[in-house]
Every structure is written in C-alpha cells, then in structure tokens.
Design a protein around this motif. Structure first.
Motif, PDB file in Angstrom:
ATOM      1  N   ASP A 189      -8.154  25.444  20.193  1.00 15.12           N
ATOM      2  CA  ASP A 189      -7.859  26.758  20.786  1.00 15.12           C
ATOM      3  C   ASP A 189      -7.686  27.811  19.698  1.00 15.12           C
ATOM      4  OD1 ASP A 189      -5.836  25.398  23.507  1.00 15.12           O
ATOM      5  OD2 ASP A 189      -8.014  25.727  23.317  1.00 15.12           O
ATOM      6  N   LYS A 190      -6.978  27.453  18.632  1.00 15.87           N
ATOM      7  CA  LYS A 190      -6.785  28.404  17.534  1.00 15.87           C
ATOM      8  C   LYS A 190      -8.110  28.771  16.879  1.00 15.87           C
ATOM      9  CE  LYS A 190      -2.073  26.987  16.347  1.00 15.87           C
ATOM     10  NZ  LYS A 190      -1.210  26.390  15.286  1.00 15.87           N
ATOM     11  N   SER A 191      -8.970  27.773  16.679  1.00 15.79           N
ATOM     12  CA  SER A 191     -10.268  28.027  16.076  1.00 15.79           C
ATOM     13  C   SER A 191     -11.125  28.917  16.970  1.00 15.79           C
ATOM     14  CB  SER A 191     -10.968  26.687  15.810  1.00 15.79           C
ATOM     15  OG  SER A 191     -12.260  26.911  15.289  1.00 15.79           O
ATOM     16  N   PHE A 192     -11.101  28.649  18.273  1.00 14.71           N
ATOM     17  CA  PHE A 192     -11.869  29.462  19.210  1.00 14.71           C
ATOM     18  C   PHE A 192     -11.369  30.907  19.216  1.00 14.71           C
ATOM     19  CE2 PHE A 192     -14.428  30.386  22.810  1.00 14.71           C
ATOM     20  CZ  PHE A 192     -13.676  31.238  23.614  1.00 14.71           C
ATOM     21  N   LYS A 193     -10.031  31.051  19.166  1.00 22.10           N
ATOM     22  CA  LYS A 193      -9.468  32.399  19.152  1.00 22.10           C
ATOM     23  C   LYS A 193      -9.868  33.149  17.892  1.00 22.10           C
ATOM     24  CE  LYS A 193      -5.141  34.867  19.816  1.00 22.10           C
ATOM     25  NZ  LYS A 193      -3.673  34.745  20.014  1.00 22.10           N
ATOM     26  N   ARG A 194      -9.831  32.417  16.730  1.00 24.83           N
ATOM     27  CA  ARG A 194     -10.242  33.072  15.500  1.00 24.83           C
ATOM     28  C   ARG A 194     -11.704  33.498  15.575  1.00 24.83           C
ATOM     29  NH1 ARG A 194      -7.127  28.902  13.094  1.00 24.83           N
ATOM     30  NH2 ARG A 194      -9.049  27.720  12.748  1.00 24.83           N
ATOM     31  N   ASP A 195     -12.549  32.612  16.093  1.00 23.88           N
ATOM     32  CA  ASP A 195     -13.979  32.969  16.241  1.00 23.88           C
ATOM     33  C   ASP A 195     -14.156  34.137  17.201  1.00 23.88           C
ATOM     34  OD1 ASP A 195     -15.085  29.492  16.080  1.00 23.88           O
ATOM     35  OD2 ASP A 195     -14.606  30.967  14.497  1.00 23.88           O
ATOM     36  N   HIS A 196     -13.403  34.152  18.265  1.00 24.36           N
ATOM     37  CA  HIS A 196     -13.490  35.240  19.248  1.00 24.36           C
ATOM     38  C   HIS A 196     -13.078  36.571  18.617  1.00 24.36           C
ATOM     39  CE1 HIS A 196     -13.288  37.308  23.059  1.00 24.36           C
ATOM     40  NE2 HIS A 196     -12.043  37.700  22.777  1.00 24.36           N
ATOM     41  N   ASP A 197     -11.993  36.514  17.859  1.00 26.17           N
ATOM     42  CA  ASP A 197     -11.549  37.760  17.190  1.00 26.17           C
ATOM     43  C   ASP A 197     -12.603  38.260  16.201  1.00 26.17           C
ATOM     44  OD1 ASP A 197      -8.075  36.673  17.020  1.00 26.17           O
ATOM     45  OD2 ASP A 197      -9.220  37.666  18.628  1.00 26.17           O
ATOM     46  N   LYS A 198     -13.244  37.305  15.513  1.00 28.63           N
ATOM     47  CA  LYS A 198     -14.285  37.705  14.568  1.00 28.63           C
ATOM     48  C   LYS A 198     -15.465  38.339  15.294  1.00 28.63           C
ATOM     49  CE  LYS A 198     -13.252  34.359  10.894  1.00 28.63           C
ATOM     50  NZ  LYS A 198     -13.774  33.203  10.121  1.00 28.63           N
ATOM     51  N   ARG A 199     -15.836  37.708  16.449  1.00 26.74           N
ATOM     52  CA  ARG A 199     -16.954  38.271  17.204  1.00 26.74           C
ATOM     53  C   ARG A 199     -16.621  39.666  17.732  1.00 26.74           C
ATOM     54  NH1 ARG A 199     -17.289  32.891  19.077  1.00 26.74           N
ATOM     55  NH2 ARG A 199     -16.122  33.457  20.965  1.00 26.74           N
ATOM     56  N   VAL A 200     -15.400  39.821  18.215  1.00 32.25           N
ATOM     57  CA  VAL A 200     -14.979  41.138  18.713  1.00 32.25           C
ATOM     58  C   VAL A 200     -14.997  42.171  17.597  1.00 32.25           C
ATOM     59  CG1 VAL A 200     -13.020  42.410  19.655  1.00 32.25           C
ATOM     60  CG2 VAL A 200     -13.633  40.189  20.622  1.00 32.25           C
ATOM     61  N   GLU A 201     -14.480  41.788  16.421  1.00 34.91           N
ATOM     62  CA  GLU A 201     -14.453  42.716  15.290  1.00 34.91           C
ATOM     63  C   GLU A 201     -15.875  43.057  14.830  1.00 34.91           C
ATOM     64  OE1 GLU A 201     -12.410  43.052  10.842  1.00 34.91           O
ATOM     65  OE2 GLU A 201     -12.227  41.214  12.055  1.00 34.91           O
ATOM     66  N   TYR A 202     -16.774  42.040  14.833  1.00 33.66           N
ATOM     67  CA  TYR A 202     -18.167  42.278  14.429  1.00 33.66           C
ATOM     68  C   TYR A 202     -18.856  43.259  15.384  1.00 33.66           C
ATOM     69  CZ  TYR A 202     -23.096  41.363  13.689  1.00 33.66           C
ATOM     70  OH  TYR A 202     -24.433  41.503  13.459  1.00 33.66           O
ATOM     71  N   LYS A 203     -18.630  43.026  16.702  1.00 29.78           N
ATOM     72  CA  LYS A 203     -19.240  43.922  17.690  1.00 29.78           C
ATOM     73  C   LYS A 203     -18.675  45.334  17.567  1.00 29.78           C
ATOM     74  CE  LYS A 203     -20.499  40.468  21.150  1.00 29.78           C
ATOM     75  NZ  LYS A 203     -20.314  40.004  22.554  1.00 29.78           N
ATOM     76  N   ARG A 204     -17.353  45.406  17.294  1.00 27.72           N
ATOM     77  CA  ARG A 204     -16.744  46.715  17.123  1.00 27.72           C
ATOM     78  C   ARG A 204     -17.331  47.424  15.900  1.00 27.72           C
ATOM     79  NH1 ARG A 204     -11.891  45.211  17.489  1.00 27.72           N
ATOM     80  NH2 ARG A 204     -11.488  44.926  15.251  1.00 27.72           N
ATOM     81  N   ASP A 205     -17.467  46.683  14.795  1.00 25.23           N
ATOM     82  CA  ASP A 205     -18.081  47.290  13.596  1.00 25.23           C
ATOM     83  C   ASP A 205     -19.521  47.693  13.856  1.00 25.23           C
ATOM     84  OD1 ASP A 205     -16.365  44.992  11.326  1.00 25.23           O
ATOM     85  OD2 ASP A 205     -15.718  46.891  12.253  1.00 25.23           O
TER      86      ASP A 205
END
Length: 254
Positions: free
Chosen positions: A30-46
């Motif tokens: 779950d922690k790994s998925f959340k970290r990946d999700h946050d990265k994807r969100v940040e990438y899309k935002r950038d």
C-alpha cells in the motif's frame, strides 16, 4: 503423546505468523502504491504546468507577431501617405507655376500635370493643361506651340484679352485665341500698331517705373528667363499691350 499435543499448537503459531507477515506485506505494498500514485500525480501536474506555460508563450509570440505586422502595415501606409503628399506637392507645383513660366518650346518634363486633357488636331495628339501644350517624346513630354486652328473649350487661368480691329483676342503664354462657337481657336499673333516714336536723347532721359509709347532706336531685343525685353543701356523695357497699342515699361533687372 507430547508430539501429538505440540503439532496443533505449531500449526496455530504458523498460521498466526503467516497472517502477520501477509499483513505486513500488504502494508508495504500500500505504501509503495501510494508513493507511485503521488509520483504520477506530481508528474501529471508538472506536465500540465509545462503545457500551460508553452501555451502562454505561444500566445505571447502570436501577439508579438501581430504587433509586428501592425507596425509594418502602419509603416507601409505612412510611406504611401508621404508618397501621395509628395506627388500632390509635385503636381501642384507643376500646375501652379505654369502662370509664371513663359513658353519654351521643347522644354522637357517627366510627368504630365494633373487634370490634363488630350486634344487631337489633324491627326496629331496634344496634351493641354492650363495654357501649355505637350507632346509625347521618347522619354517624358516636350512643351510645344499649338498649331493655328486648334480649338479648346475653355481658356487657361489668368489669361489676358485685348481688342484689335474690332476683334477680341485672348492671350496666355504667347498663344492667341479668338472666341469660336462656345470655344476658343488658336490664331496667329495680331500685328498691333505701334504709336509714333518719341525721340529721346540718351538713357538718362528715361525714368524707371514709367511707361513709354516707343522704344529707343538703339534698344536691343533680349530674352531673360523666357521673357522678352528690350535693353537700352542699363534699362530694360517690358512690352505691355494696352488696347490696340503697345507700351513699354522701364525697369531695372538684377
């Protein structure tokens, strides 16, 4: 007997340990998925920010291009207005100065004045403008004398008129006309009678600004700036038509 009792206990302990290990792995996943999700969100935002920045820059470039096009168009219109004003001044100069320029045959100009009219006489084409006549040359136009019999509808500006032998003559730029059927026809210069000569002793007997009936016998004909004068000593006599007579105005040139 003891082993029989220990086996179920070991199974229970193993099950509990397996459950604990499974729960720990799920938490890590779950922690790994959340970290990946946050990265994807940040990438899309950038990525969205970058695209927005590019759109803003593109709009700025388009606005700058439009401004440059407007500046070029304004400069082009300004140049056209200046050229138009220059042409107006040039044509107005040519037209307005005809009144002060005496006829000079074969005088050359590059452009015809504005509002010029075409006249055809005996198969020959002339261009008429405010008392001056032109003919097409290889390059530009030459001033010419109109032939006798050529007819115009209206007289040029600032023309003069006089009466001779009961005939009214109209003259401008040394061209003579008579009225003819709601128009005016070019004629030869009339032979005007001179007054009787008055003998004068010398040049000191003439006063500047005075008009005389005749010229001194020693006066010589000269042309200055396309104007006819008669020179006697340091005095110049300017011919002036008065009725059927010619008078001479004594003036000083230079």
């Amino acid at each position: 007997m003891k082993l029989t009792f220990l086996l179920p206990a070991l199974l229970v302990i193993g099950a509990v340990s397996g459950s604990a290990l499974g729960a720990q792995n799920e938490r890590e996943n779950d922690k790994s998925f959340k970290r990946d999700h946050d990265k994807r969100v940040e990438y899309k935002r950038d990525e969205r920010r970058h695209e927005k920045k590019q759109r803003i820059e593109h709009k700025k470039e388009k606005r700058e291009d439009r401004k440059q096009e407007k500046r070029k168009l304004a400069k082009y219109k300004q140049e056209k207005r200046e050229q138009y004003r220059y042409n107006q001044r040039k044509y107005n100069y040519l037209t307005s100065h005809h009144n002060s320029v005496a006829y000079r045959q074969n005088r050359f100009i590059n452009h015809l004045p504005r509002n010029s009219a075409s006249i055809r006489f005996n198969g020959i084409s002339f261009t008429f403008n405010d008392g001056l006549y032109y003919r097409k040359a290889k390059r530009g136009y030459h001033v010419v004398k109109p032939p006798r019999g050529l007819r115009i509808n209206t007289l040029p500006r600032n023309y003069r008129h006089f009466k001779h032998h009961n005939t009214t003559y109209y003259t401008y730029q040394n061209v003579y006309y008579i009225a003819d059927n709601d128009g005016y026809t070019v004629v030869d210069e009339p032979s005007t009678r001179l007054n009787q000569a008055i003998k004068v002793g010398n040049v000191n007997d003439y006063s500047l600004g005075q008009t005389y009936d005749s010229l001194p016998q020693a006066a010589q004909a000269v042309i200055i700036n396309s104007q006819q004068y008669f020179k006697y000593g340091g005095i110049y006599f300017l011919p002036q038509i008065s009725g059927d007579d010619i008078k001479y105005l004594a003036i000083k040139l230079g």
